[in-house]
Scaffold this active site. Sequence first.
Site, mmCIF file in Angstrom:
data_model
loop_
_atom_site.group_PDB
_atom_site.id
_atom_site.type_symbol
_atom_site.label_atom_id
_atom_site.label_comp_id
_atom_site.label_asym_id
_atom_site.label_seq_id
_atom_site.Cartn_x
_atom_site.Cartn_y
_atom_site.Cartn_z
ATOM 1 N N GLY A 239 3.802 30.756 -18.164
ATOM 2 C CA GLY A 239 3.965 29.840 -19.282
ATOM 3 C C GLY A 239 5.023 30.175 -20.308
ATOM 4 N N CYS A 342 17.466 3.302 -8.072
ATOM 5 C CA CYS A 342 17.215 1.987 -8.633
ATOM 6 C C CYS A 342 16.016 1.992 -9.562
ATOM 7 C CB CYS A 342 17.011 0.982 -7.503
ATOM 8 S SG CYS A 342 18.453 0.952 -6.449
ATOM 9 N N GLU A 343 16.135 2.692 -10.646
ATOM 10 C CA GLU A 343 15.098 2.755 -11.682
ATOM 11 C C GLU A 343 15.819 3.011 -12.994
ATOM 12 O OE1 GLU A 343 11.450 3.607 -11.423
ATOM 13 O OE2 GLU A 343 11.285 3.912 -9.258
#
Length: 424
Positions: A239, A342-343
């Site tokens: 972390g 395509c986003e």
Amino acid sequence: MNYFNYVEGELYCEDLSVSDIVEKEGTPLYLYSLRTLKRHYQVFDRAFADIDHLVCFSAKANSNIAVLRVLVNEGSGVDVVSGGELYRSLKAGADPKKIVYSGVGKRREEIRFALESGILMFNVESSQELEVINDTARDLKTRAPIALRVNPDVDPRTHPHISTGLKENKFGIDMEKSVAEYRRAAEFEHIEIVGVDCHIGSQIVELMPFLDALNRMKSMIELVRAEGINIRYLDIGGGLGITYDREEPPHPDDYARAIVEEVRDLDCTVILEPGRVIAGNAGILATRVLFTKERDNKRFIIVDAGMNDLIRPSLYDSYHRVLPVRENDGGTAVADIVGPICESGDFLVKDREMPRFERGDLIAVMSAGAYGFTMSSNYNSRPRAAEVLVSGNQAAVIRKREGFEDLVRGETLPGFLLHHDGNR
Ligand code: LLP
């Protein structure tokens, strides 16, 4: 410190110019620096030199077998979360006795594989999982070494998608229920309790959350030991954050110093599962500008790497620095760097002032060594990028660029589709 530097206006990875490598291997391309990986590992590991400890690199950050091998050669163990990561680790030559297996959804076959491999321990995340591990160990006439992953309910103050130690997250077993669960685990004939585990989240840039969790784990160990259960390992997960932009995470030395103080008299081997802090700044993604276009005063730089190659910006709004592979004096411009997918969510950079990139330019997306390639996909039927490892003046392809045939591997046209006679 890392080994990506400019030499006379050219970005280098160790002793090689990035454009030379790209000229040969094409784009998009993941490039890793072996010296950086080694250095990050060594700094982290040495920081804990005063105590009995084991660093288990978190394979999810970067699981290329060559990258794993670099770390294994340094003495690292591996934190895995699937049969696939375990397979990779063993391929890379990891010592099974240095492998810990975490994850909320382990399948029976995966548990069996881990038992047969003789891993160090399972970090168990539910009562039901404990039962399945016990059953599987019975089938194999063995005992499974386990720790319970305890959810310490501390707020790591990081992005909500990557915080894991809060009660509302799916991970681990609640603090209050843990002692009872340990008591239950102790009854299982094929379970051998060896440790206590937690992991609170990722890209954490303060010490406090780690220390909070650690203190809770210490009291947990005390309670569990009071039950007559022997605890040999304390796994405190990973972390520790890195600098992507202006974050100032604690240096591993400070992180270690704070932890070492707390655990010195605990009579446990401390296990650490760093991922990002080892691999993040040891890798870049090189991409080429295909086109540029302007609309309503907005400039788009369309590159050949998309969200399928590096999803972090789209998924978490993450910041990655972008640098020109070859410096020029074209000034700066505010722009979006977008991919071919395509986003609308397919972007690497949004509304940022940066060098004025033009068609054909090469861009280095920095800090892409962790959660870069491992999170990549074939969306839009895009073959996945190649990966190259640089060591001094040598560059080796450690994963070749996928081709179209890789895209359809395993797919078949069933017989009933082969003699299609229209829609009659
Ligand atoms: N141990 C466990 C049990 C973990 O779940 C993780 C990361 C680690 C260790 C390593 O954490 P690190 O030292 O790398 O922070 N995809 C996200 C990060 C997800 C982290 C998931 N767990 C990203 O790209 O930021």
